[in-house]
Design a protein around this motif. Structure first.
Motif, PDB file in Angstrom:
ATOM      1  N   LEU A 168       0.820  -1.209   0.000  1.00 38.74           N
ATOM      2  CA  LEU A 168       0.000   0.000   0.000  1.00 38.74           C
ATOM      3  C   LEU A 168       0.854   1.259   0.000  1.00 38.74           C
ATOM      4  N   ALA A 169       2.067   1.165   0.533  1.00 40.76           N
ATOM      5  CA  ALA A 169       2.952   2.322   0.531  1.00 40.76           C
ATOM      6  C   ALA A 169       3.362   2.719  -0.883  1.00 40.76           C
ATOM      7  N   GLY A 170       3.244   1.792  -1.818  1.00 38.29           N
ATOM      8  CA  GLY A 170       3.632   2.080  -3.196  1.00 38.29           C
ATOM      9  C   GLY A 170       2.499   2.571  -4.074  1.00 38.29           C
ATOM     10  N   VAL A 171       1.314   2.752  -3.512  1.00 37.84           N
ATOM     11  CA  VAL A 171       0.162   3.190  -4.304  1.00 37.84           C
ATOM     12  C   VAL A 171       0.326   4.660  -4.693  1.00 37.84           C
ATOM     13  N   ARG A 172       0.084   4.968  -5.953  1.00 35.13           N
ATOM     14  CA  ARG A 172       0.224   6.331  -6.468  1.00 35.13           C
ATOM     15  C   ARG A 172      -1.066   6.781  -7.143  1.00 35.13           C
ATOM     16  N   SER A 173      -1.404   8.052  -6.926  1.00 36.03           N
ATOM     17  CA  SER A 173      -2.609   8.605  -7.550  1.00 36.03           C
ATOM     18  C   SER A 173      -2.446   8.641  -9.065  1.00 36.03           C
ATOM     19  N   TRP A 174      -3.540   8.352  -9.766  1.00 26.08           N
ATOM     20  CA  TRP A 174      -3.654   8.340 -11.225  1.00 26.08           C
ATOM     21  C   TRP A 174      -2.863   7.218 -11.891  1.00 26.08           C
ATOM     22  N   ARG A 175      -1.818   6.729 -11.266  1.00 26.48           N
ATOM     23  CA  ARG A 175      -1.083   5.599 -11.844  1.00 26.48           C
ATOM     24  C   ARG A 175      -1.807   4.278 -11.570  1.00 26.48           C
ATOM     25  N   HIS A 176      -2.444   4.165 -10.415  1.00 27.91           N
ATOM     26  CA  HIS A 176      -3.107   2.926 -10.018  1.00 27.91           C
ATOM     27  C   HIS A 176      -4.617   3.139  -9.940  1.00 27.91           C
TER      28      HIS A 176
END
Length: 210
Positions: free
Chosen positions: A55-63
């Motif tokens: 979850l720390a790697g979640v990015r807006s608009w990318r995922h």
């Protein structure tokens, strides 16, 4: 009419289809279907095990967030704001797939002369999704019976709010945008948490043009 909410699971997916994180411990799930507008969804997750690093790697608009009800996809769209709360939970807000059009530009120069505005809107959406299609299909519910001249320039303005060179562009939601889901849900809103599960109201589960 009120119906049962069912069992929900959520996943965070990369735009190329790879699973970034499974939301195994869901504290809250909220999603909606909104007529003639872009719907939203929100999940709150309590990370456990490897889920924390994922979850720390979640990015807006990318995922994007994908929500399933009783094993069937019922909502998906780009994540707007992944946030960590003080209690250690992770909250992710997302918008329906057409929100991507606000981040896309026209990819070709195109001039329309005496064209129905619904056909122009269809071209705008097809063109906007073409380089990175999130899995949408476009259906014209009915022609607008309004014809006009429109001109678009490549890389000028956002597709979702495009203004042509000489006249105002038709709204892109003159047409129907259907998510590529296994089943269109009857409910227009489903809000669930650990203690409460309820659907509210009937609805077609799609963005329907006039």
């Amino acid at each position: 009419m009120t119906v049962g909410c069912g069992s929900h699971v959520a996943r965070i997916i990369d735009r190329r289809g790879a699973v970034v994180a499974n939301a195994d411990v869901l504290l809250t799930v909220e999603w909606s279907r909104v007529l003639d507008d872009i719907s939203t969804a929100r999940i709150v997750v309590q990370p456990d095990g490897d889920c924390c690093a994922q979850l720390a790697g979640v990015r807006s608009w990318r995922h994007k967030l994908v929500i399933c009800r009783d094993g069937r996809p019922c909502w998906e769209g780009p994540i707007l704001t992944p946030e960590w709360n003080a209690d250690g939970s992770v909250e992710s807000a997302a918008a329906d797939a057409p929100a991507w059009l606000d981040r896309r530009v026209p990819h070709a120069n195109r001039r329309f002369t005496g064209e129905d505005l619904a056909a122009i809107a269809e071209w705008l959406i097809d063109d906007g999704f073409a380089p990175d299609d999130p899995g949408q299909s476009v259906e014209i519910v009915a022609p607008t019976r309004i014809r006009g001249d429109r001109e678009y320039e490549a890389d000028l303005g956002q597709t979702g709010d495009t203004r042509p060179v000489e006249a105002a562009a038709p709204p892109v939601r003159e047409i129907t945008v259907l998510a590529d889901l296994d089943e269109v849900m009857d409910s227009v809103k489903c809000s669930c948490n650990a203690e409460h599960h309820a659907d509210q109201g009937p609805g077609p589960g799609l963005h329907q043009g006039h």
